[in-house]
Write a protein that holds these residues in place. Structure first.
Motif, PDB file in Angstrom:
ATOM      1  N   ALA A  88       0.836  -1.205   0.000  1.00 19.94           N
ATOM      2  CA  ALA A  88       0.000   0.000   0.000  1.00 19.94           C
ATOM      3  C   ALA A  88       0.871   1.256   0.000  1.00 19.94           C
ATOM      4  N   GLU A  89       1.984   1.207   0.737  1.00 17.91           N
ATOM      5  CA  GLU A  89       2.915   2.350   0.737  1.00 17.91           C
ATOM      6  C   GLU A  89       3.476   2.576  -0.662  1.00 17.91           C
ATOM      7  N   ALA A  90       3.832   1.503  -1.330  1.00 14.86           N
ATOM      8  CA  ALA A  90       4.364   1.605  -2.696  1.00 14.86           C
ATOM      9  C   ALA A  90       3.283   2.139  -3.633  1.00 14.86           C
ATOM     10  N   ARG A  91       2.059   1.676  -3.451  1.00 13.75           N
ATOM     11  CA  ARG A  91       0.939   2.096  -4.312  1.00 13.75           C
ATOM     12  C   ARG A  91       0.729   3.601  -4.241  1.00 13.75           C
ATOM     13  N   GLU A  92       0.908   4.175  -3.050  1.00 11.16           N
ATOM     14  CA  GLU A  92       0.716   5.616  -2.865  1.00 11.16           C
ATOM     15  C   GLU A  92       1.734   6.442  -3.644  1.00 11.16           C
ATOM     16  N   GLN A  93       2.868   5.842  -3.977  1.00 12.93           N
ATOM     17  CA  GLN A  93       3.926   6.560  -4.679  1.00 12.93           C
ATOM     18  C   GLN A  93       3.799   6.493  -6.203  1.00 12.93           C
ATOM     19  N   LEU A  94       2.854   5.709  -6.683  1.00 14.38           N
ATOM     20  CA  LEU A  94       2.708   5.523  -8.130  1.00 14.38           C
ATOM     21  C   LEU A  94       1.725   6.517  -8.720  1.00 14.38           C
ATOM     22  N   PRO A  95       1.909   6.860 -10.006  1.00 12.52           N
ATOM     23  CA  PRO A  95       0.928   7.715 -10.677  1.00 12.52           C
ATOM     24  C   PRO A  95      -0.393   6.968 -10.876  1.00 12.52           C
ATOM     25  N   GLU A  96      -1.451   7.703 -11.045  1.00  6.74           N
ATOM     26  CA  GLU A  96      -2.806   7.145 -11.159  1.00  6.74           C
ATOM     27  C   GLU A  96      -2.916   6.106 -12.277  1.00  6.74           C
ATOM     28  N   ASP A  97      -2.275   6.352 -13.413  1.00  5.32           N
ATOM     29  CA  ASP A  97      -2.401   5.422 -14.538  1.00  5.32           C
ATOM     30  C   ASP A  97      -1.667   4.095 -14.319  1.00  5.32           C
ATOM     31  N   ALA A  98      -0.779   4.017 -13.339  1.00  6.98           N
ATOM     32  CA  ALA A  98      -0.052   2.776 -13.060  1.00  6.98           C
ATOM     33  C   ALA A  98      -0.757   1.912 -12.017  1.00  6.98           C
ATOM     34  N   LEU A  99      -1.776   2.445 -11.353  1.00  7.59           N
ATOM     35  CA  LEU A  99      -2.420   1.729 -10.256  1.00  7.59           C
ATOM     36  C   LEU A  99      -3.111   0.423 -10.668  1.00  7.59           C
ATOM     37  N   PRO A 100      -3.860   0.387 -11.781  1.00  5.41           N
ATOM     38  CA  PRO A 100      -4.492  -0.891 -12.138  1.00  5.41           C
ATOM     39  C   PRO A 100      -3.485  -2.016 -12.361  1.00  5.41           C
ATOM     40  N   GLY A 101      -2.390  -1.732 -13.021  1.00  5.53           N
ATOM     41  CA  GLY A 101      -1.361  -2.737 -13.258  1.00  5.53           C
ATOM     42  C   GLY A 101      -0.699  -3.169 -11.958  1.00  5.53           C
ATOM     43  N   PHE A 102      -0.418  -2.208 -11.095  1.00  9.33           N
ATOM     44  CA  PHE A 102       0.192  -2.533  -9.801  1.00  9.33           C
ATOM     45  C   PHE A 102      -0.738  -3.414  -8.978  1.00  9.33           C
TER      46      PHE A 102
ATOM     47  N   ALA B  83       8.316  -1.538   0.658  1.00  8.52           N
ATOM     48  CA  ALA B  83       7.698  -0.689  -0.363  1.00  8.52           C
ATOM     49  C   ALA B  83       8.651  -0.505  -1.547  1.00  8.52           C
ATOM     50  N   ALA B  84       9.946  -0.367  -1.263  1.00 14.56           N
ATOM     51  CA  ALA B  84      10.939  -0.216  -2.339  1.00 14.56           C
ATOM     52  C   ALA B  84      10.988  -1.482  -3.197  1.00 14.56           C
ATOM     53  N   HIS B  85      10.877  -2.664  -2.570  1.00 14.66           N
ATOM     54  CA  HIS B  85      10.850  -3.913  -3.335  1.00 14.66           C
ATOM     55  C   HIS B  85       9.630  -3.962  -4.249  1.00 14.66           C
ATOM     56  N   TRP B  86       8.469  -3.577  -3.718  1.00 12.18           N
ATOM     57  CA  TRP B  86       7.244  -3.607  -4.534  1.00 12.18           C
ATOM     58  C   TRP B  86       7.370  -2.671  -5.731  1.00 12.18           C
ATOM     59  N   LEU B  87       7.943  -1.487  -5.501  1.00  7.83           N
ATOM     60  CA  LEU B  87       8.119  -0.537  -6.611  1.00  7.83           C
ATOM     61  C   LEU B  87       9.080  -1.102  -7.661  1.00  7.83           C
TER      62      LEU B  87
END
Length: 126
Positions: A13-27, A79-83
């Motif tokens: 979830a921490e990693a998800r917060e750092q991503l742009p909106e268009d990358a969220l579905p893929g993540f 979170a860094a690993h998830w990113l």
């Protein structure tokens, strides 16, 4: 009707917060696939879970690059690993797979004699 998958928790979830909106579905798809992989309940090792998400040896290479053993668990990821995993997944997810056809090619042989392009019929001697 299928239910939407729940949002990730913890480091994902921490990693998800750092991503742009268009990358969220893929993540979200990646997180769900890793956490809900068929072997996740019996063999929670990341090596097995990544095998279905990254082609060839990309999963093993990613684990090695991150300093994680193949027996690491998804709960061990920061979170860094998830990113980093998401970045690797995107790079491999968009790459053409073996057997993929170039755009505009039909699924049938294009020659009149029924063989694939470049193939030759076996000569018959009577």
């Amino acid at each position: 009707m299928s239910r939407p998958s729940p949002l990730p928790t913890g480091p994902a979830a921490e990693a998800r917060e750092q991503l742009p909106e268009d990358a969220l579905p893929g993540f979200d798809r990646l997180v769900h696939a890793v956490l809900a992989s068929p072997g996740a309940t019996r063999h929670p090792a990341l090596g097995a879970a990544l095998r279905g998400q990254l082609p060839g040896t990309a999963g093993v290479r990613w684990l090695h690059a991150e300093g994680l053993p193949p027996t690491a668990r998804a709960s061990d990821l920061t979170a860094a690993h998830w990113l980093s995993l998401h970045e690797t997944w995107q790079a491999n997810h968009q790459a053409p797979r073996d057997g993929a056809r170039p755009a505009g090619r039909a699924g049938r042989a294009d020659s009149r004699h029924g063989h694939a392009p470049g193939a030759q019929a076996i000569p018959r001697y009577f």
